[in-house]
Design a protein around this motif. Structure first.
Motif, short mmCIF file in Angstrom:
data_model
loop_
_atom_site.label_atom_id
_atom_site.label_comp_id
_atom_site.label_asym_id
_atom_site.label_seq_id
_atom_site.Cartn_x
_atom_site.Cartn_y
_atom_site.Cartn_z
N GLU A 195 0.22 -4.05 2.05
CA GLU A 195 -0.83 -3.68 1.09
C GLU A 195 -2.10 -3.25 1.81
N GLY A 196 -2.49 -3.99 2.83
CA GLY A 196 -3.70 -3.66 3.59
C GLY A 196 -3.60 -2.30 4.26
N ARG A 197 -2.45 -2.00 4.84
CA ARG A 197 -2.27 -0.71 5.50
C ARG A 197 -2.24 0.44 4.49
N LEU A 198 -1.58 0.23 3.35
CA LEU A 198 -1.52 1.27 2.33
C LEU A 198 -2.90 1.51 1.71
N ILE A 221 9.11 -3.36 -2.11
CA ILE A 221 8.88 -2.62 -3.36
C ILE A 221 7.39 -2.37 -3.48
N VAL A 222 7.01 -1.10 -3.49
CA VAL A 222 5.62 -0.70 -3.72
C VAL A 222 5.58 -0.19 -5.16
N PHE A 223 4.96 -0.96 -6.04
CA PHE A 223 4.97 -0.64 -7.47
C PHE A 223 4.28 0.70 -7.73
N GLY A 224 4.98 1.56 -8.46
CA GLY A 224 4.44 2.88 -8.79
C GLY A 224 4.65 3.90 -7.69
N GLN A 225 5.27 3.54 -6.60
CA GLN A 225 5.51 4.45 -5.47
C GLN A 225 6.98 4.34 -5.04
N ARG A 258 -4.22 3.89 -3.67
CA ARG A 258 -5.32 3.14 -4.28
C ARG A 258 -4.75 1.91 -4.99
N GLU A 259 -5.26 0.75 -4.69
CA GLU A 259 -4.83 -0.53 -5.26
C GLU A 259 -3.31 -0.72 -5.21
N PRO A 260 -2.74 -0.79 -4.01
CA PRO A 260 -1.29 -0.99 -3.90
C PRO A 260 -0.89 -2.42 -4.28
#
Length: 185
Positions: free
Chosen positions: A89-92, A47-51, A98-100
């Motif tokens: 998170e690091g790759r995104l 789960i990527v919050f906001g995406q 921005r700020e994943p």
């Protein structure tokens, strides 16, 4: 007569040894307290919050990776779900989001296997908190010839395969292979 007594004592000692309580090897005890690490056959929910377009379920493939949109293959084998979330998170963060904020949870564990003197040998879905005894119950129970006090457990950990006789109360992990042997008497 002098030769018969020592042989009789040895025979009785051998029979009593079979009655001794089995203990899990130290390798298996140490693994039970460690966090779960991912491997081929696991299915994770990312789960990527906001995406919402990046959030989905992914299978860990045979090479130990998951294939995500935008960032491609991410190594998952040997990582905890929290470690995998940090890697994603690091790759995104490297040019995509921005700020994943990422959350990873295990959706389905890899199966375990039961072989030998059980009613239905095969591959079964893993359930948390499972012991060898509950795994045998899932496989339909024992055959009439089964040894009911112990089983052989094979587990791969840290790149090594470990096999040992364990008691029926031994916890089972995803990917384990349980072999129920035939009893002697």
């Amino acid at each position: 007569m002098r030769l018969i007594m020592p042989l009789l004592c040895l025979a009785v000692a051998g029979m009593l040894q079979g009655c001794a309580r089995l203990h899990a090897p130290t390798e298996f005890q140490a693994v039970a307290s460690q966090p779960y690490t991912l491997d081929s056959g696991d299915r994770v929910r990312v789960i990527v919050f906001g995406q919402d377009s990046l959030s989905n379920s992914f299978a860990v493939d045979s090479s130990g990776q998951i294939a995500m949109p935008l960032i491609g293959l991410v190594p998952a084998q040997g990582r905890t779900p929290a470690d995998l979330a940090r890697a994603i998170e690091g790759r995104l963060r490297a040019g995509y989001v921005r700020e994943p904020r990422v959350s990873v949870e295990v959706e389905a564990y890899r199966p375990f296997f039961v072989l030998g003197e059980v009613t239905t040998s095969g591959q079964y879905p893993y359930v948390n908190g499972m012991t060898v005894e509950t795994a045998v119950a899932i496989a339909g129970g024992y055959t009439p010839r089964a040894a009911r006090d112990r089983a052989e457990l094979t587990r791969t950990q840290e790149g090594r395969t470990v096999t040992a006789d364990v008691p029926m109360s031994q916890p089972v992990r995803p990917g384990d292979t349980i072999v129920v042997r035939e009893r002697y008497f």
